[in-house]
Structures are given as structure tokens and as C-alpha cells.
Design a protein around this motif. Sequence first.
Motif: not given
Length: 537
Positions: A46, A50, A431-432, A436, A496
Motif C-alpha cells: 500500500e 501511494a 484509499h484512492t 500522500y 494513511g
Amino acid sequence: MVGAGPVGLTLAIGLRRLALRVRIVDKAPATKHEARALVLWARAREALDALGVGETLRRHGVELDVVTIHARGRALGELTTGWARSAHARPLNIEQHDIERLLCEELARLGTHVEWNTEVTDVKVHDDRAEFTLRHEDGSVESAAAPWIVGCEGTASVVRDRLGIPFEGRRRTGLQVVQGNARPTWSLGHEPGRGHIFLAPHRSLLVFPLPGGGYRFFCFRDDPDPSLAAAPTLGELRDLVADTARMPELRLGPTEVPWLNRARFSDRVAARLRCGRGLLAGDAAHAWAPVGGHGMNVGILGAHNLAWKLAAVHHGHAREELLDTYSDEQRLLAVRYIREMRFNFMELPLPPLGYRAFTATVPAALARRGFQRRLDLRLSDLGRSHAGGALSWHRPGRRHRTGPRAGDRMPDVTVTTCPVDPTDPAPTRLHTLLGYERWTLVLHAARAHPGVLDRLREACATFPAPVRVLAVTPWDGAEAARLGHPDDLRLVRPDGYVGLVAPLARTALLRDYLAVLAADGPGAVRESRPIRPHRAH
């Protein structure tokens, strides 16, 4: 940046994506051609995704679907992967030299090239810069300076030594790792997504498929002859595998890129990971025996933790003390791994009595879905938390106990964004929608009234770093529970993890949290004081 292994390259990519200039040097002549580390677990995948390299790595690896556990010449059961809720739920087998090559290519696309054959020989840190000496391939010596220096060059770190940071711990005795790549001729056939673990007294053998064909064989065994240091021959590896797996007819052939290795290890963690303008990451900061296969993963997660914090401080968005939270969080993570791996009986060699007791419990444990889920969650690193740390403030509504706590990884919930077209809800993974390059303030769309949104945006407007206020609708009831109570907000860090949980009505808590982090302005200098955990009642 000193060291162009997976950790140094990950950190360099993260910093470049956050608009920092990076110089990265390595005393090696080029990226390694040795196999070394193999597995990327879900959380590291993950993190790399990112940073924009997740799909590239996936195309060059093979996902591990299932692992068969064997003992005494028979199968005890199967351990399945992919239970976790993540777009990268399964472990990815990809060899370290391929990871380094692909990360180097991505870094070059971002405008930075590794300076090979360049060795750091001395480091001095000052209040406003780090000075260092470089020795180049032709023998010439260069004196240079940078605002920061990060040592990612392994256990024999020059940066750590020059910063005067102790590397605390001790050598692991009684454990030897014999490993190599080979193509087996055996009765088990070949399934690209299937691995094997063979248990025997005084040894444990892990066999995982390689992307290019063949398998990586790891044998954790006792150490009857500590003076033996030479790499094993293919014949020695064959005999060890055949004896452990009870396959006397086994044959091993070489892979296209041969690799054989014998290693012993120490469990060590640097006393601190920051000394002013100097920082440590990867094996320069912590190292242990490869039980569990998490060393490279923890280093990558550390680079993912550090890059956004270093960029925030350098850009004047946050106080310099933010970097101390990297040191605290990463050290604690490493210490926990070392402690837990001492009880990993699936991989550590056991004496005969312990072996018999453990293998007797394996079939019943593997038959339980709950056990499979818990083990998969632990291996994936998705359940790792920074709860209790200085950046984790938890003050939910009085009776609101659902959803992630401060310090937890934000779950990858299936949501729709607000406003929603009833004819085309367009579900997506949360998460999309994170990024970052920013913080993300997540709340339920059902509570996203104009007045609420105005207050939240006003509170975030005083923070120098970008914050996206994101209203989402969970896809169903189960996803709603994973997201948390509708009356709570969750402020998600760039890496995250949840930084703040607070009631929507308590906008002052959001202001306080951001105020503690924020610098007074670009280039501002505040009175040095630690960022401390928030004690809310």
C-alpha cells in the motif's frame, strides 16, 4: 541520502514526489544482483502504491495465494492469504534486486539518478545543515553540505557511527539461515501462487515461488558449527531440503539468477533515529533475523513515514519536532517486531518436544477461519498501529466506539463521494481518495451539512499544509461500521494513519491538533519543545 537499497530509494521517491531535491549516493558499483529479500506484505505494498510504484512492482512479481504446512512427510493443512480488506491483500513475491532496479527507474523518471561508487566517509550535523565527505570512484574527495542527511546504508552505517548513536542489542545465537534459489524436481508440482512450509526438529523450511520460475528455499536451523561461514553449495541445500521435507528423491537445479547464502544475525535497534539534521532508516536504524520476512517491509514503512514529515518540516509546514515522532514510532515498531518474532514457532527451529507439541496443534488451528484471519492480519502489517503516540489524538463522541482509533491505519472502505448520483453511485475504495501530498479529513456525507463543512474548512485553512475535507457515503452497513460513527471526524495523515478522532461538533479539537503541528510560517523557528500525546478525557 546515503544508501540506494529499497529503503533509501523509497525515501528518495517520496521526497521527490513532495517537491524536494534529493541527492542519493551508494558505495556499490550498481544495483545489487543478489536475490536477498523476497516478500512485500500488504501494508508495504500500500505504501509503495501511494508513491506511484505499486502497479509496476505487481507486474514483476507473483502473488502468494496459499501456503501448505507439512510435517513428518504429510500435509497438516493450508494457510490462505488475502483475508485483509486491501487492494493489495496478498503478499507479493519479488526479489530485492528487481525491487531496486524498478525503484531506480522510477526515481530517474522523477529526475534523480543514484551516484554509484560514491562513499560517505564522514558526517557532521549543525543546527541548520549537515556536512559530509564523499570519496568517489577515482579516489577524489568531495566536501559537501545539505539541509538534511539520512543514513540508509545498512547495519555498518557510517552515518549512524558519525552521529554517535549506539546500535543497541545483541547477536542471535543458535540460529543459522541457509537459503538459495533453485528449481526442484519433486512430487509437489508447481503452482505459481502456492508456497510450502516444512517443519522438523531443529529446523523450519520455507519454500516460496519466484516470479521467473523456481523457488526460494529458506531454512532456519540450529547452528551446530558457528565457525562455518562459506555460502552453501547447491548440494548442501539439496540435502538439507530433502532431509527436512522427507523427500530423499529430491533434485535441485539452478535458477537463471543463481543465489546461495548462509547468514547469522543480530537483533539491534538504534538508540534514536534522529540527531538534529541527521536521521536513520532501514537496516541502519534496526535489524533482526529474517524470521517472518518483514525486515525490508518495516524499512519501507519507515521511509513512507519519514518522507512526508521531512518534507513538511523542510517546506516550513510543520515544526522540526515532527521528525522526533518518526523516531519514536519507527523504533517502537522495530522493537515490537523483534519481540514478536521470538515467538514465531512456524519458522523458528524447535527442539523435538516443542516440535511435537506445536505440530499437534497446527491442523486444528488452520481449520479455524478466525485463526486464518488473525494470522493473515498480523503478517500483512495492516493491523500495526501508532496508537498512544504523540500524533494520535483520540476523543470520539461519548458512546462512539466503532471504526478505527487514532494511530490505526485508515481502513480501505468502499464508499461513494458526495454528492452522489442515485443512478450511478460509482463505488470506490477510500484509499484512492487519500493522497500522500496532503492530509485528508474524512466524515460521513450524511453529516456534511454546509455549516459543518464551512467550520471544518475554516479550521483547516490556518494549517500551512494542504488538507482535503472529504465527505463520503459508506457502500453498506458493514462498510459504515468500518468507517466509524457518523458523528465523528477522522483526520488521516499523508501516510494513511489516523491522526485525530473527534466529534464533528468539537471543531476546537481539530484546531488544537493542527496548531500543535504547524510552524509559524515558511522558515520559521519556534522554541524547541516536544510534540506530546494528547490526553483527552
